[in-house]
Design an enzyme around this catalytic site. Structure first.
Site, short mmCIF file in Angstrom:
data_model
loop_
_atom_site.label_atom_id
_atom_site.label_comp_id
_atom_site.label_asym_id
_atom_site.label_seq_id
_atom_site.Cartn_x
_atom_site.Cartn_y
_atom_site.Cartn_z
N SER A 146 0.84 -1.19 0.00
CA SER A 146 0.00 0.00 0.00
C SER A 146 0.88 1.25 0.00
O SER A 146 1.72 1.42 -0.88
CB SER A 146 -0.96 -0.06 1.19
OG SER A 146 -2.10 0.73 0.98
N ASP A 251 -9.78 -6.67 -4.64
CA ASP A 251 -9.40 -5.54 -3.79
C ASP A 251 -10.44 -4.42 -3.96
O ASP A 251 -10.61 -3.89 -5.06
CB ASP A 251 -8.02 -5.03 -4.21
CG ASP A 251 -7.42 -4.05 -3.22
OD1 ASP A 251 -8.18 -3.37 -2.51
OD2 ASP A 251 -6.19 -3.96 -3.17
N HIS A 279 -7.26 -6.62 -0.54
CA HIS A 279 -6.16 -5.70 -0.29
C HIS A 279 -5.09 -6.29 0.62
O HIS A 279 -3.90 -6.04 0.44
CB HIS A 279 -6.71 -4.40 0.32
CG HIS A 279 -5.74 -3.26 0.34
ND1 HIS A 279 -5.16 -2.75 -0.79
CD2 HIS A 279 -5.23 -2.53 1.38
CE1 HIS A 279 -4.36 -1.74 -0.48
NE2 HIS A 279 -4.37 -1.60 0.83
#
Length: 300
Positions: A146, A251, A279
């Site tokens: 991320s 995701d 995710h």
């Protein structure tokens, strides 16, 4: 993407968020109160230390004794104890030495409190690079999730000699309109369930987390409005190390265009789509993720 564990948050996809939150919370690393500690587990020990870098005491954890150094980069407001439990515990400790840091203002790298300049990803990249050098490491493989993936991409572009291999997932090199819409929708943590807030509040306390989360949303939006949405697009052509991009196709946070763009603009890159993953695929499918990463890192 720039959003870290937002799949926990349930504002747009409550069903996915509840699943991710429960999975992630089972992998917290035990917090320590001293500047150095060692906690035993079945595969060895996890050491916790701090080093002064760029005027800040940066916290990191270390495990394993292998020749191949691996550096883990957590996501927004994430830290070693929340984001990478299964990797610190289960990556091969004989072949790898694994490090995971808390960026300035995150986790146990406080004080100072986190602030949010326009180039906060770039500053994190400089801090992480300086920490790696302070640890005496000449070359590492970077694993970034991320926000941490964004930082890792910048590092690999700015310092190609430092980066042995690169793995990113859930990351983005620019901010699009869909990203703005989503982050605005989860700005107010009072709309989150108690279970969704707990992993953050356990680390930061509610007041600090609430304040910093709002500041992160504002900083993310400023990139769109003041930097033409650019996070690190200009760094991708400079990346020369072998690169693995993993994308969970379920995701709810990162649209497919982000990993596709990264793959199209990095030479020597490979994109692997996981059709059933979301995710937090490195937590939900930790064993599969670890094996995929180990195979990639050890492939000559």
């Amino acid at each position: 993407m720039a959003v870290t564990r937002l799949a926990r948050l349930g504002v747009l996809r409550a069903d996915s968020a509840r699943c991710l939150c429960g999975q992630a919370s089972r992998h917290l690393i035990t917090n320590s109160t001293s500047s150095f500690s060692s906690s035993a587990n079945g595969n060895g020990s996890i050491q916790s230390e701090k080093k002064e870098v760029n005027g800040v005491q940066l916290h990191y954890e270390k495990t394993g004794s292998g020749d191949h150094a691996v550096f883990l980069l957590p996501g927004a407001l994430g830290c070693s104890r929340t984001d990478f439990g299964p990797q610190l515990e289960k990556l091969n400790k004989e072949k790898f030495t694994v490090f995971c840091w808390d960026p300035r203002g995150y986790g146990k790298s406080r004080p100072p409190d986190r602030d949010w300049p326009l180039d906060f990803y770039g500053r994190d990249a400089e801090d992480a690079t300086a920490l790696i050098k302070a640890l005496g490491l000449s070359q590492v493989s970077l694993l970034g999730w991320s926000d941490g993936g964004n930082t890792a991409l910048i590092m690999a572009g700015r310092y190609p000699e430092l980066c042995r291999k690169l793995v990113v997932w859930g990351s983005n090199t620019y901010v699009c309109d869909k990203d703005i819409e989503f982050t605005e929708a989860i700005r107010d943590i009072n709309k989150w369930s108690d279970g969704m807030k707990k992993p953050f509040i356990d680390v930061y306390g509610e007041a600090y987390f609430c304040e910093q989360w709002g500041r992160w949303v504002d900083a993310f939006h400023r990139i769109k409005h003041k930097n033409n949405g650019n996070v690190c697009r200009d760094q991708l052509p400079k990346i020369v190390c072998p690169t693995l991009i993993i994308h969970g196709q379920l995701d709810p946070i990162v649209v497919q265009e982000h990993p596709d763009y990264i793959h199209a603009n990095i030479r020597h890159s490979r994109l692997v789509n996981w059709p059933k993953a979301k995710h937090n695929l490195h937590l939900r499918y930790a064993d599969d993720f670890n094996k995929t990463v180990e195979d990639f890192l050890l492939d000559p």
